[in-house]
Scaffold this motif. Structure first.
Motif, PDB file in Angstrom:
ATOM      1  N   LYS A  79      70.761 -55.312  75.495  1.00 32.14           N
ATOM      2  CA  LYS A  79      70.151 -55.399  76.789  1.00 32.14           C
ATOM      3  C   LYS A  79      69.358 -54.094  77.256  1.00 32.14           C
ATOM      4  CE  LYS A  79      71.224 -59.761  77.395  1.00 32.14           C
ATOM      5  NZ  LYS A  79      70.260 -61.114  77.477  1.00 32.14           N
ATOM      6  N   ASN A  82      66.478 -54.256  74.930  1.00 28.08           N
ATOM      7  CA  ASN A  82      65.501 -55.592  75.300  1.00 28.08           C
ATOM      8  C   ASN A  82      66.294 -56.674  75.886  1.00 28.08           C
ATOM      9  OD1 ASN A  82      63.610 -57.665  75.269  1.00 28.08           O
ATOM     10  ND2 ASN A  82      62.992 -57.606  73.194  1.00 28.08           N
ATOM     11  N   GLU A  83      66.062 -56.569  77.292  1.00 31.68           N
ATOM     12  CA  GLU A  83      66.838 -57.555  78.020  1.00 31.68           C
ATOM     13  C   GLU A  83      66.524 -59.052  77.832  1.00 31.68           C
ATOM     14  OE1 GLU A  83      64.160 -57.624  82.214  1.00 31.68           O
ATOM     15  OE2 GLU A  83      66.189 -56.703  82.155  1.00 31.68           O
ATOM     16  N   LYS A  84      65.273 -59.378  76.985  1.00 34.84           N
ATOM     17  CA  LYS A  84      64.919 -60.831  76.893  1.00 34.84           C
ATOM     18  C   LYS A  84      65.683 -61.289  75.515  1.00 34.84           C
ATOM     19  CE  LYS A  84      60.379 -60.555  78.901  1.00 34.84           C
ATOM     20  NZ  LYS A  84      58.847 -60.681  78.602  1.00 34.84           N
ATOM     21  N   ASP A 107      74.903 -64.423  76.560  1.00 37.57           N
ATOM     22  CA  ASP A 107      74.321 -65.377  77.194  1.00 37.57           C
ATOM     23  C   ASP A 107      74.925 -66.723  76.919  1.00 37.57           C
ATOM     24  OD1 ASP A 107      72.214 -63.636  78.572  1.00 37.57           O
ATOM     25  OD2 ASP A 107      71.786 -62.907  76.359  1.00 37.57           O
TER      26      ASP A 107
END
Length: 308
Positions: A79, A82-84, A107
């Motif tokens: 995360k 890249n938090e996506k 997630d």
């Protein structure tokens, strides 16, 4: 929960059984206030709009090597980069009773409901769980667009089985640990892979992430494929079959069954050999299971001795 002398960081949810019985099953949501959720036979559903792309996939513990993955650390590293990126944890072995991936930074938590959550070896089904509204909407769209929905009767069976998940998982853990402890004492066994045992290299990590352990374990026996075959043919209670998590005890040779599609060099690189045996320890009397394993191991030992 205490597994032998081990103290797990995460406590069992004291209301787990209550949630398993009542969550999503309020009679008021149904037209006629049914106590048992009614079956809906429709296979087609109205869509709200078109869809798009899906991530880092983790299996915890891994199959069949029983390595424990540091989900919180990996989630943070990913995360931060890249938090996506969507982090998915396959929670089939542990179930939500012993591991809660969404609380560890994942997630999505996925389950093969065919295994422990159903627990009766009579359903082929899966589940995807998330606490992220955006991800949930995307999953729902894909489900509607692809028609990837289980049969109403299978849903009914799994819903029924969830009511007894707590009692079953406690017994799977108790039996699995006892079997693992026995195997460590048998001269025919080289090594036991069970995260609930202090001998496992990831034992401390398991204690920090879980609230217990299931009935899954693997172990290496002495000899070769010949000894494995004798071991399997001598078993009386364990059935040689590809699956896990049912009330019945199963045994599997990953190299030639569940992981047979892996190239040989990849198998050997991760330790999957013809003498690595995976067990799904069921709900039978644990002393009977141990006696069955003991006599089968003794038979395999005889063939190994005769070879010398």
């Amino acid at each position: 929960m205490t597994c032998g002398m081990a103290q797990y960081k995460y406590a069992i949810d004291p209301s787990f059984a209550t949630k398993a019985i009542h969550t999503g099953a309020k009679p008021e949501q149904w037209t006629n206030n049914e106590i048992v959720p009614p079956i809906v036979l429709s296979t087609t559903f109205k869509q709200l709009g078109p869809g798009q792309d899906k991530l880092l996939w983790l299996e915890n513990p891994t199959n069949p090597m029983m390595d424990v993955v540091d989900v919180p650390t990996i989630s943070k590293v990913v995360k931060d980069r890249n938090e996506k990126i969507i982090i998915v944890v396959d929670n089939t072995f542990q179930t939500s009773f012993f591991q809660r991936p969404l609380e560890l930074g994942a997630d999505i938590s996925v389950h093969s409901l065919t295994k422990y959550l159903n627990g009766h070896s009579d359903v082929v089904m899966g589940a995807t769980i998330t606490n992220n509204g955006t991800i949930n909407s995307r999953i729902q769209f894909v489900q509607n667009a692809c028609g990837a929905v289980p049969s109403p009767f299978d849903c009914f069976l799994v819903t029924r089985s969830l009511k007894t998940l707590q009692v079953r998982m406690r017994e799977h853990m108790t039996n699995g640990l006892a079997v693992g402890q026995f195997l460590e004492t048998h001269p025919m066994v080289i090594k036991v892979l069970h995260p609930g045992l202090p001998s496992h290299p990831d034992h401390a990590l398991a204690l920090r992430q879980w609230s217990g352990c299931s009935g899954m374990l693997s172990f290496y026996i002495r000899g070769s494929f010949e000894q494995s075959k004798v071991f399997f043919s001598s078993l009386k209670l364990f059935s040689l079959a590809i699956s896990l998590g049912g009330y019945e005890s199963l045994v599997d040779l990953p190299a030639r069954m569940t992981h047979a599609a892996m190239p040989l060099d990849e198998q050997l690189a991760v330790g999957i050999t013809d003498t690595l045996i995976r067990l799904s320890v069921g709900l039978e009397n644990v002393n009977d299971l141990i006696e069955d394993l003991k006599q089968a191991l003794n038979e395999a030992a005889v063939t190994l001795e005769n070879k010398k």
